[in-house]
Design an enzyme around this catalytic site. Structure first.
Site, mmCIF file in Angstrom:
data_model
loop_
_atom_site.group_PDB
_atom_site.id
_atom_site.type_symbol
_atom_site.label_atom_id
_atom_site.label_comp_id
_atom_site.label_asym_id
_atom_site.label_seq_id
_atom_site.Cartn_x
_atom_site.Cartn_y
_atom_site.Cartn_z
ATOM 1 C CE LYS A 216 54.694 40.231 40.407
ATOM 2 N NZ LYS A 216 54.150 40.338 39.022
ATOM 3 C CD GLU A 292 39.537 42.440 44.866
ATOM 4 O OE1 GLU A 292 38.937 41.549 44.229
ATOM 5 O OE2 GLU A 292 39.972 43.470 44.357
ATOM 6 C CB CYS A 326 37.505 41.340 40.515
ATOM 7 S SG CYS A 326 37.766 42.909 41.333
ATOM 8 C CD GLU A 423 37.175 36.853 37.457
ATOM 9 O OE1 GLU A 423 38.277 36.323 37.657
ATOM 10 O OE2 GLU A 423 36.742 37.805 38.131
HETATM 11 P P1 NAI Z 1 47.194 36.234 38.085
HETATM 12 O O1 NAI Z 1 46.416 35.955 39.313
HETATM 13 O O2 NAI Z 1 48.082 35.162 37.563
HETATM 14 O O3 NAI Z 1 48.093 37.557 38.267
HETATM 15 C C1 NAI Z 1 47.877 38.560 39.226
HETATM 16 C C2 NAI Z 1 49.198 38.939 39.886
HETATM 17 O O4 NAI Z 1 49.740 37.792 40.510
HETATM 18 C C3 NAI Z 1 50.279 39.423 38.914
HETATM 19 O O5 NAI Z 1 51.067 40.415 39.542
HETATM 20 C C4 NAI Z 1 51.110 38.182 38.688
HETATM 21 O O6 NAI Z 1 52.442 38.452 38.316
HETATM 22 C C5 NAI Z 1 51.062 37.538 40.056
HETATM 23 N N1 NAI Z 1 51.301 36.091 40.039
HETATM 24 C C6 NAI Z 1 51.032 35.211 39.045
HETATM 25 N N2 NAI Z 1 51.456 33.974 39.394
HETATM 26 C C7 NAI Z 1 51.997 34.070 40.618
HETATM 27 C C8 NAI Z 1 52.611 33.137 41.509
HETATM 28 N N3 NAI Z 1 52.755 31.861 41.179
HETATM 29 N N4 NAI Z 1 53.050 33.590 42.707
HETATM 30 C C9 NAI Z 1 52.910 34.891 43.061
HETATM 31 N N5 NAI Z 1 52.360 35.800 42.257
HETATM 32 C C10 NAI Z 1 51.891 35.407 41.048
HETATM 33 O O7 NAI Z 1 46.146 36.655 36.969
HETATM 34 P P2 NAI Z 1 46.350 36.596 35.364
HETATM 35 O O8 NAI Z 1 46.986 35.299 34.993
HETATM 36 O O9 NAI Z 1 46.998 37.830 34.925
HETATM 37 O O10 NAI Z 1 44.843 36.592 34.881
HETATM 38 C C11 NAI Z 1 44.098 35.360 34.861
HETATM 39 C C12 NAI Z 1 42.692 35.595 35.323
HETATM 40 O O11 NAI Z 1 42.684 36.024 36.662
HETATM 41 C C13 NAI Z 1 41.936 36.690 34.580
HETATM 42 O O12 NAI Z 1 41.424 36.238 33.367
HETATM 43 C C14 NAI Z 1 40.879 37.010 35.577
HETATM 44 O O13 NAI Z 1 39.841 36.065 35.499
HETATM 45 C C15 NAI Z 1 41.570 36.850 36.910
HETATM 46 N N6 NAI Z 1 42.039 38.164 37.443
HETATM 47 C C16 NAI Z 1 41.346 38.735 38.463
HETATM 48 C C17 NAI Z 1 41.719 39.977 38.933
HETATM 49 C C18 NAI Z 1 40.962 40.647 40.028
HETATM 50 O O14 NAI Z 1 40.949 41.860 40.098
HETATM 51 N N7 NAI Z 1 40.408 39.920 40.961
HETATM 52 C C19 NAI Z 1 42.813 40.724 38.344
HETATM 53 C C20 NAI Z 1 43.540 40.011 37.318
HETATM 54 C C21 NAI Z 1 43.122 38.782 36.898
#
Ligand code: NAI
Ligand code: MG
Length: 520
Positions: A216, A292, A326, A423
């Site tokens: 996904k 992660e 990250c 973050e």
């Molecule tokens: P997110 O954690 O919401 O999204 C990451 C993935 O999870 C996407 O594929 C999204 O569709 C999916 N996702 C979102 N809600 C979900 C749910 N309820 N159940 C299952 N999957 C779900 O991150 P978002 O909202 O795009 O970014 C928010 C913050 O997260 C960023 O500002 C950053 O601080 C952090 N982040 C950290 C990352 C890393 O590499 N560790 C990558 C992206 C975001």
């Protein structure tokens, strides 16, 4: 030829490894017919289920935006629970009755090698697609994202036939041995900051071990994963082994995390959603989980370091990929005796950076991925100022159009301020001055995160003591943001658990069976 990353580091291109184009492509007879980009004309995206492109059952679609222009690039099928169900059943069938698990491991390796070759062959096209969709500079997509994604598939291609059990000297007249078996049907949820590379990190080890997958991608950046779908099919992946369902987190993502017939879930993204995924993973069955998540890494500059190298490293640590990393070095601890000198050098170099059109090879920093992230970053800068930090440089949008943020340095930050605790995920570094080195490790560890850390010093004892005492999954000494497919990556504390890359990732996607044989 060595491709110089702009803040001093270098990543070696595939050509440097002694391979000619002809030898690399020798096994690839056909060319891609269904590429997603033709001269930057991006085609609409569909779901990939059982090696067929299809619409979502609901017929819904969502827009995909170019963050550099704020305009629509294309649209994609919006998968939800029904489509996840279809994809999981395809993956289950492929796992239980398909050729994938039974195939000689070496043959699986060959297919993964062909994936690497095809990615290399279409390197330019995929890099453009990634840059259009994510906003990151083309120089980076070409030489970082694509190179590392290719190397990840090559690395796991090589490991596929080296996964085996052990014989164990037990008491009594028994032969005891272990089998290392694939985990089964795997759900993989990935973020938007390195869309293709995160798909490679997830798929490489899962496929090498013989698992089948439902992937996904993030809703902001689904396009390179779809391109990869074509490549996987052309490389010879049997039907149902990798299924790709584009869509949103709370619908498609949550359905995958909850699904009763998924054996393992791997997630990269925010700590907030990581915690939720862990909960959902135990709602209908008991999935194995690897996470992660976020970070707030300390990057520590001692007065005895090579200051120019440290300035370069501080920039590489926070401005690489627009700070959407990250493991970004977002808390920059600077020893007080060199604080002012260091910051003036950092300011001068930062102000020379080229922030603009991501497709221009000269561009050094592109656009943030979305309006949401853009606003979040600017909000944190305001919060930092309110709490007493001051802006050394940057602190505002870089252009009137597109989600560009100026590379930003905040000074006078304390470890307790919001900008040092949360973050930001943008090009904003928080400079924290320190005098007391005895308290430094405590301060560096005073965060809920533990993904990575950096230290700049010429004192090797100090450097290695720090590497031992810091609670983080990766430590960089006199360098920053170095990655290799062979070296494990993952978090301590709320940065998650499980190690991706290297041989360690095989543990995520296999389970061990102990077999006893009576010898009398
Ligand atoms: P997110 O954690 O919401 O999204 C990451 C993935 O999870 C996407 O594929 C999204 O569709 C999916 N996702 C979102 N809600 C979900 C749910 N309820 N159940 C299952 N999957 C779900 O991150 P978002 O909202 O795009 O970014 C928010 C913050 O997260 C960023 O500002 C950053 O601080 C952090 N982040 C950290 C990352 C890393 O590499 N560790 C990558 C992206 C975001
Ligand atoms: Mg979210």
């Amino acid at each position: 030829m060595n491709c110089q990353l702009r803040w001093g580091g270098s990543l070696t291109l595939l050509k440097d490894r002694g391979m000619t184009e002809a030898s690399r492509y020798a096994t690839v007879k056909t060319t891609l017919k269904k590429g997603l980009v033709m001269n930057s004309q991006v085609k609409p995206g569909k779901l990939l289920i059982n090696n067929e492109w299809c619409e979502a059952a609901s017929g819904k679609r969502f827009d995909v935006i170019n963050p550099a222009t704020e305009t629509k690039l294309t649209d994609c099928a919006e998968g939800d629970q029904v489509d996840i169900d279809r994809a999981v059943s395809a993956a289950r069938k492929a796992f239980e009755t398909g050729p994938w698990k039974k195939m000689a491991a070496r043959e699986r390796g060959r297919i993964l090698n062909r994936v690497a070759l095809l990615l290399d062959k279409h390197r330019q096209e995929i890099a453009e697609l990634e840059t259009l969709n994510n906003g990151k500079p083309i120089a980076e997509t070409l030489h970082v994202d694509l190179t590392l994604a290719i190397e990840t598939f090559e690395y796991y291609a090589g490991l596929a036939d080296k996964i085996h059990g052990e014989t164990i000297p037990v008491n009594g007249p028994f032969l005891n041995y272990t089998l290392r078996e694939p985990a089964g049907v795997v759900g993989q949820i990935i973020p938007w900051n390195f869309p293709l590379l995160m798909a490679a990190w997830k798929l490489g080890p899962a496929l090498a071990t013989g698992c089948t997958v439902v992937l996904k991608p993030a809703e902001q950046t689904p396009l390179s994963a779809l391109y990869l779908g074509n490549i996987l099919m052309e490389a010879g992946l049997p039907a149902g082994v990798v299924n790709i369902v584009t869509g949103f987190g709370p619908t498609a993502g949550a359905a995958l995390a909850r699904h009763k017939d998924v054996d393992k879930i791997a997630f990269t993204g925010s700590t907030e959603i990581g915690k939720l995924v862990m909960k959902m993973a135990s709602e209908t069955n008991l999935k194995r989980v690897s996470l992660e998540l976020g970070g707030k890494a300390p990057n520590i500059v001692f007065a005895d370091s090579d200051l120019d190298a440290a300035v370069n490293g501080a920039m590489r640590g926070i401005f690489f990929n627009q700070g959407e990393v990250c493991c970004a070095g977002s808390r920059l601890f600077i020893e007080q005796s060199v604080h002012d000198e260091f910051l003036s050098k950092l300011k001068a170099s930062t102000e020379k950076m080229i922030v603009g059109n991501p497709l221009d090879p000269k561009t050094q920093m592109g656009a943030q991925v979305s309006k949401e992230q853009f606003n979040k970053i600017l909000g944190y800068i305001e919060q930092g100022k309110k709490e007493g930090a001051s802006v050394v440089t940057g602190g505002a949008p870089a252009h009137p159009k597109g989600y560009f943020v100026k590379p930003t340095v905040l000074e006078g930050v304390t470890n307790q301020m919001t900008v040092a605790r949360e973050e930001i995920f943008g090009p904003v570094v928080c400079a924290i001055s320190f005098r007391d080195t005895t308290d430094l490790v405590r301060q560096a560890n005073d965060t809920v995160y533990g993904l990575s850390a950096g230290i700049w010093t010429r004192d090797i004892g100090k450097a290695h003591r720090f590497a031992r005492d810091i609670k983080a999954g990766t430590v960089w000494i006199n360098c920053y943001n170095q990655f290799d497919a062979a070296s494990p990556f993952g978090g301590f504390k709320e940065s998650g658990f499980g190690r991706e890359l290297g041989e360690h990732a095989l543990e995520l996607y296999t389970q061990v069976k102990s077999v006893w044989v009576a010898l009398n």
